[in-house]
Write an enzyme that holds these catalytic residues in place. Structure first.
Site, PDB file in Angstrom:
ATOM      1  N   HIS A  28       4.140   1.302  -8.264  1.00  0.00           N
ATOM      2  CA  HIS A  28       2.813   0.386  -7.761  1.00  0.00           C
ATOM      3  C   HIS A  28       2.000   0.669  -9.081  1.00  0.00           C
ATOM      4  O   HIS A  28       1.515  -0.723  -9.678  1.00  0.00           O
ATOM      5  CB  HIS A  28       2.345   0.368  -6.352  1.00  0.00           C
TER       6      HIS A  28
ATOM      7  N   GLY B 227       0.882  -1.211  -0.051  1.00  0.00           N
ATOM      8  CA  GLY B 227      -0.073   0.006   0.033  1.00  0.00           C
ATOM      9  C   GLY B 227       0.764   1.113  -0.071  1.00  0.00           C
ATOM     10  O   GLY B 227       2.090   1.217  -0.348  1.00  0.00           O
TER      11      GLY B 227
END
Ligand code: AMP
Length: 286
Positions: free
Chosen positions: A37, A31
């Protein structure tokens, strides 16, 4: 994008997608998503029908003295970013869902975990291998996407998939960088303004090493010395390692061979923040 918290629900969804002949890709993350990402999610989308992003800050891969408690978290923002990048599911189990009472299995990878990150963080890769195996079992993908940014981790996961006969294709995506070369990382938010400026030295040191290898330097110690010298131009940097190694097995020969692929690996602290980065370079044939 659908949020899934339970392993059994994730497995049922995956089984049902497979019955519809959908190709599934998974992107495991902790996260606090950034473009690194998001590029993995986009790459996943281009190779499959369905993308499952996983979001789990894995307590097992942090040592007691590390930053598990203060690791940056922002679920609302992550949900929005993952969805915009093309993720279809966000698998975000709780720690007790992943490691219930009486949980007792740890996966230990040997060989490539004897040095570099493992020397500094001895329990780290067992935690990574264990959580990745669990996430792959929960999501049951055809493809799993990881970033080159965590180079030694990609070798660990390759070994895990091969040794445990997982029927999953691993895809490694290149490192996404800031404009000045700093590799994107969730931990970059820890850097002060000065440290953030100085952090580009890591990318510069990798560039110097690439350049001398491309000019024909094969002696490992010289390549390492070039990286150390460059890094030390930031006087307060603390170098964990700055080392050249064989990119497949992490061997460290005195001299590299023509056409051998080398990985240049750096881990260093700027203030309290530990940053890692790497680059690949092939020794010229003549
Ligand atoms: P993390 O959330 O840091 O555990 O990272 C999740 C995945 O994203 C791992 O496969 C990382 O290698 C990858 N990743 C992290 N930063 C980058 C980056 N700057 N470029 C490409 N991949 C990255």
């Amino acid at each position: 994008m659908l949020l899934v918290e339970k392993i059994s629900e994730m497995q049922a969804i995956s089984a049902s997608l497979k019955r519809e002949n959908k190709k599934i890709a998974v992107v495991p993350t902790m996260g606090y998503l950034h473009d690194g990402h998001l590029n993995l999610i986009k790459k996943a989308k281009s190779s499959s029908d369905i993308v499952i992003t996983t979001l789990f800050v894995n307590p097992l891969q942090f040592a007691p003295n590390e930053d598990f408690d203060k690791y940056p978290r922002d679920m609302e923002r992550d949900i929005k970013l993952a969805e915009e990048a093309g993720s279809d599911y966000l698998f975000c189990p709780s720690a007790s869902e992943m490691y219930p009472q009486n949980y007792g299995t740890l996966i230990a990878i040997t060989g490539i975990t004897s040095k570099f990150e493992s020397a500094m963080r001895p329990t780290h890769f067992n935690g990574v291998a264990t959580v990745v195996a669990k996430l792959l079992n929960a999501t049951q993908p055809h493809f799993a996407i990881f970033g080159q940014k965590d180079f030694q981790q990609t070798l660990v996961i390759k070994q895990l998939i091969r040794d445990l006969n997982m029927n999953i294709q691993m895809i490694i995506a290149p490192t996404t960088r800031e404009e000045d070369g700093l590799a994107m990382s969730s931990r970059n938010v820890y850097l002060s303004e000065q440290e953030r400026k100085d952090a580009t030295i890591i990318y510069k040191a990798l560039g110097e090493a690439i350049s001398i290898v491309q000019k024909g330097e094969k002696r490992r110690k010289i390549v390492n010395a070039v990286m150390h010298k460059e890094l030390r131009s930031v006087p307060y940097i603390r170098i964990d390692y700055a080392a050249a190694a064989d990119s497949e097995y992490l061997f460290e020969p005195e001299e590299f061979l023509p056409s051998q692929q080398i990985v240049l690996l750096i881990a260093a602290y700027l203030g309290k923040t530990r940053l890692i980065d790497n680059a690949l370079v092939t020794v010229p044939t003549i």
